[in-house]
Design a protein around this motif. Structure first.
Motif, short mmCIF file in Angstrom:
data_model
loop_
_atom_site.label_atom_id
_atom_site.label_comp_id
_atom_site.label_asym_id
_atom_site.label_seq_id
_atom_site.Cartn_x
_atom_site.Cartn_y
_atom_site.Cartn_z
N ALA A 1 -26.98 -79.92 -21.38
CA ALA A 1 -27.75 -80.31 -22.56
C ALA A 1 -28.99 -79.44 -22.67
CB ALA A 1 -28.10 -81.80 -22.53
N GLY A 2 -28.79 -78.13 -22.52
CA GLY A 2 -29.92 -77.23 -22.52
C GLY A 2 -29.93 -76.21 -23.64
N ASP A 3 -28.99 -76.29 -24.57
CA ASP A 3 -28.91 -75.32 -25.66
C ASP A 3 -29.23 -76.01 -26.98
OD1 ASP A 3 -27.95 -73.28 -23.91
OD2 ASP A 3 -25.96 -74.17 -24.02
N ASP B 1 -40.53 -75.43 -31.92
CA ASP B 1 -41.24 -75.33 -30.64
C ASP B 1 -40.53 -76.04 -29.50
OD1 ASP B 1 -41.70 -77.82 -31.71
OD2 ASP B 1 -43.82 -77.86 -31.18
N LEU B 2 -39.32 -76.55 -29.71
CA LEU B 2 -38.57 -77.15 -28.60
C LEU B 2 -38.08 -76.05 -27.68
CD1 LEU B 2 -36.41 -79.85 -30.45
CD2 LEU B 2 -38.53 -80.16 -29.17
N ARG B 3 -38.02 -76.37 -26.39
CA ARG B 3 -37.57 -75.37 -25.40
C ARG B 3 -36.17 -75.70 -24.90
NH1 ARG B 3 -41.21 -71.80 -23.77
NH2 ARG B 3 -43.39 -72.25 -24.16
N GLU B 4 -35.42 -74.64 -24.70
CA GLU B 4 -34.11 -74.79 -24.09
C GLU B 4 -34.25 -74.87 -22.58
OE1 GLU B 4 -30.74 -72.97 -26.92
OE2 GLU B 4 -31.56 -71.58 -25.48
N GLU B 5 -33.11 -75.07 -21.93
CA GLU B 5 -33.09 -75.28 -20.47
C GLU B 5 -33.81 -74.17 -19.70
OE1 GLU B 5 -29.78 -75.95 -16.97
OE2 GLU B 5 -29.13 -75.21 -18.91
N PHE B 6 -33.64 -72.93 -20.07
CA PHE B 6 -34.24 -71.84 -19.32
C PHE B 6 -35.54 -71.34 -19.94
CE2 PHE B 6 -29.68 -71.63 -18.28
CZ PHE B 6 -29.78 -71.88 -16.93
N GLY B 7 -36.16 -72.18 -20.77
CA GLY B 7 -37.46 -71.87 -21.32
C GLY B 7 -37.45 -71.06 -22.60
N PHE B 8 -36.29 -70.82 -23.18
CA PHE B 8 -36.25 -70.09 -24.44
C PHE B 8 -36.87 -70.92 -25.55
CE2 PHE B 8 -32.44 -68.32 -22.23
CZ PHE B 8 -32.94 -67.05 -22.04
#
Length: 109
Positions: free
Chosen positions: A74-76, A102-109
């Motif tokens: 659930a990171g994308d 401004d939401l961040r994905e799992e790896f900080g994107f």
């Protein structure tokens, strides 16, 4: 009324690889716009990264959440996936539907 597609109607994920009319039929048959596959990938994320703006709009109109995370962890996010792919029309549709930039994905994107 159930959330399950009517027999002989395509599932939403099958419909995504067809055309907009097939997606509409699947949604009318009871497929959920918020559906995800066995890996947790949402239908909206799938069409966002494939640069399918009309299908993105259909799913958003049917209730898909533009901020719902997708994928195994659930990171994308649909907005990030579309932006990384340079899919301007999809990005515009997602932002118009309330996607939060401004939401961040799992790896900080």
């Amino acid at each position: 009324m159930t959330n399950e597609p009517i027999r002989d109607e395509p599932s939403l994920f099958d419909a995504l690889y067809e055309d907009e009319n097939t997606v509409v039929r699947a949604l009318r048959a009871g497929a959920r716009a918020e559906a995800s596959d066995e890996e947790g990938t949402t239908a909206l994320y799938t069409v966002a990264v494939q640069d399918r703006p009309e299908m993105v709009r259909l799913l958003l109109a049917a209730g898909a959440d533009p901020n719902r995370a997708s994928g195994p962890e659930a990171g994308d996010l649909p907005l990030c996936g579309a932006a990384c792919g340079g899919h301007t029309e999809v990005v515009e549709a997602l932002l118009s539907a309330g996607a939060q930039p401004d939401l961040r994905e799992e790896f900080g994107f």
